[in-house]
Design a protein around this motif. Structure first.
Motif, PDB file in Angstrom:
ATOM      1  N   ILE A 126       0.834  -1.210   0.000  1.00  0.00           N
ATOM      2  CA  ILE A 126       0.000   0.000   0.000  1.00  0.00           C
ATOM      3  C   ILE A 126       0.862   1.250   0.000  1.00  0.00           C
ATOM      4  O   ILE A 126       0.627   2.194  -0.761  1.00  0.00           O
ATOM      5  N   VAL A 127       1.870   1.278   0.847  1.00  0.00           N
ATOM      6  CA  VAL A 127       2.725   2.454   0.991  1.00  0.00           C
ATOM      7  C   VAL A 127       3.714   2.572  -0.162  1.00  0.00           C
ATOM      8  O   VAL A 127       4.091   3.670  -0.556  1.00  0.00           O
ATOM      9  N   LEU A 133      -4.851   6.245   7.911  1.00  0.00           N
ATOM     10  CA  LEU A 133      -6.043   6.074   7.073  1.00  0.00           C
ATOM     11  C   LEU A 133      -6.311   7.294   6.201  1.00  0.00           C
ATOM     12  O   LEU A 133      -6.805   7.172   5.073  1.00  0.00           O
ATOM     13  N   GLU A 134      -5.981   8.471   6.700  1.00  0.00           N
ATOM     14  CA  GLU A 134      -6.161   9.695   5.911  1.00  0.00           C
ATOM     15  C   GLU A 134      -5.115   9.774   4.800  1.00  0.00           C
ATOM     16  O   GLU A 134      -5.427  10.125   3.667  1.00  0.00           O
ATOM     17  N   THR A 135      -3.880   9.425   5.122  1.00  0.00           N
ATOM     18  CA  THR A 135      -2.789   9.528   4.156  1.00  0.00           C
ATOM     19  C   THR A 135      -2.830   8.403   3.131  1.00  0.00           C
ATOM     20  O   THR A 135      -2.531   8.609   1.956  1.00  0.00           O
ATOM     21  N   ALA A 193      -6.127   3.327   1.144  1.00  0.00           N
ATOM     22  CA  ALA A 193      -6.178   1.902   0.797  1.00  0.00           C
ATOM     23  C   ALA A 193      -6.111   1.007   2.031  1.00  0.00           C
ATOM     24  O   ALA A 193      -6.527  -0.148   1.981  1.00  0.00           O
ATOM     25  N   PHE A 194      -5.620   1.530   3.158  1.00  0.00           N
ATOM     26  CA  PHE A 194      -5.603   0.727   4.383  1.00  0.00           C
ATOM     27  C   PHE A 194      -7.019   0.365   4.827  1.00  0.00           C
ATOM     28  O   PHE A 194      -7.205  -0.591   5.562  1.00  0.00           O
ATOM     29  N   ARG A 195      -8.019   1.112   4.392  1.00  0.00           N
ATOM     30  CA  ARG A 195      -9.411   0.788   4.730  1.00  0.00           C
ATOM     31  C   ARG A 195      -9.825  -0.548   4.123  1.00  0.00           C
ATOM     32  O   ARG A 195     -10.765  -1.184   4.592  1.00  0.00           O
ATOM     33  N   ASP A 246      -8.351  -5.443   8.939  1.00  0.00           N
ATOM     34  CA  ASP A 246      -7.900  -4.760  10.155  1.00  0.00           C
ATOM     35  C   ASP A 246      -6.384  -4.802  10.138  1.00  0.00           C
ATOM     36  O   ASP A 246      -5.792  -5.689   9.551  1.00  0.00           O
ATOM     37  N   PHE A 247      -5.762  -3.839  10.764  1.00  0.00           N
ATOM     38  CA  PHE A 247      -4.314  -3.891  10.912  1.00  0.00           C
ATOM     39  C   PHE A 247      -3.966  -3.427  12.315  1.00  0.00           C
ATOM     40  O   PHE A 247      -4.674  -2.634  12.917  1.00  0.00           O
TER      41      PHE A 247
END
Length: 81
Positions: A15-16, A39-41, A44-46, A50-51
């Motif tokens: 993702i990053v 989550l704002e930056t 895609a983490f959404r 869960d992480f």
């Protein structure tokens, strides 16, 4: 503002697009604040179910205050069996 380095592995690294990234948070920020920033930056983490966030080699609770120099790691969900 304190700049924290967050390490990434597996799906988080995908993702990053790198093995780590930096996040600038106000002094006194918590793990929950870091999660909101991530989550704002990186929306895609959404997509991950869960992480977790580890702080200094232990799973971190949402209300833990981050300190300069903390080792922070995103732990993506693990699947398999």
């Amino acid at each position: 503002m304190i700049r924290h380095t967050i390490l990434t592995f597996a799906a988080a690294r995908e993702i990053v697009g790198a093995g780590s990234f930096k996040a600038a948070l106000a002094a006194g920020a918590t793990v929950a604040d870091l999660r909101a920033n991530i989550l704002e930056t990186y929306p895609a983490f959404r997509e991950l179910s869960d992480f977790a966030i580890a702080r200094n080699e232990a799973y971190a609770l949402a209300d833990e205050v981050l300190l300069e120099g903390d080792e922070l790691v995103i732990i993506p969900p693990v699947s398999g069996g």
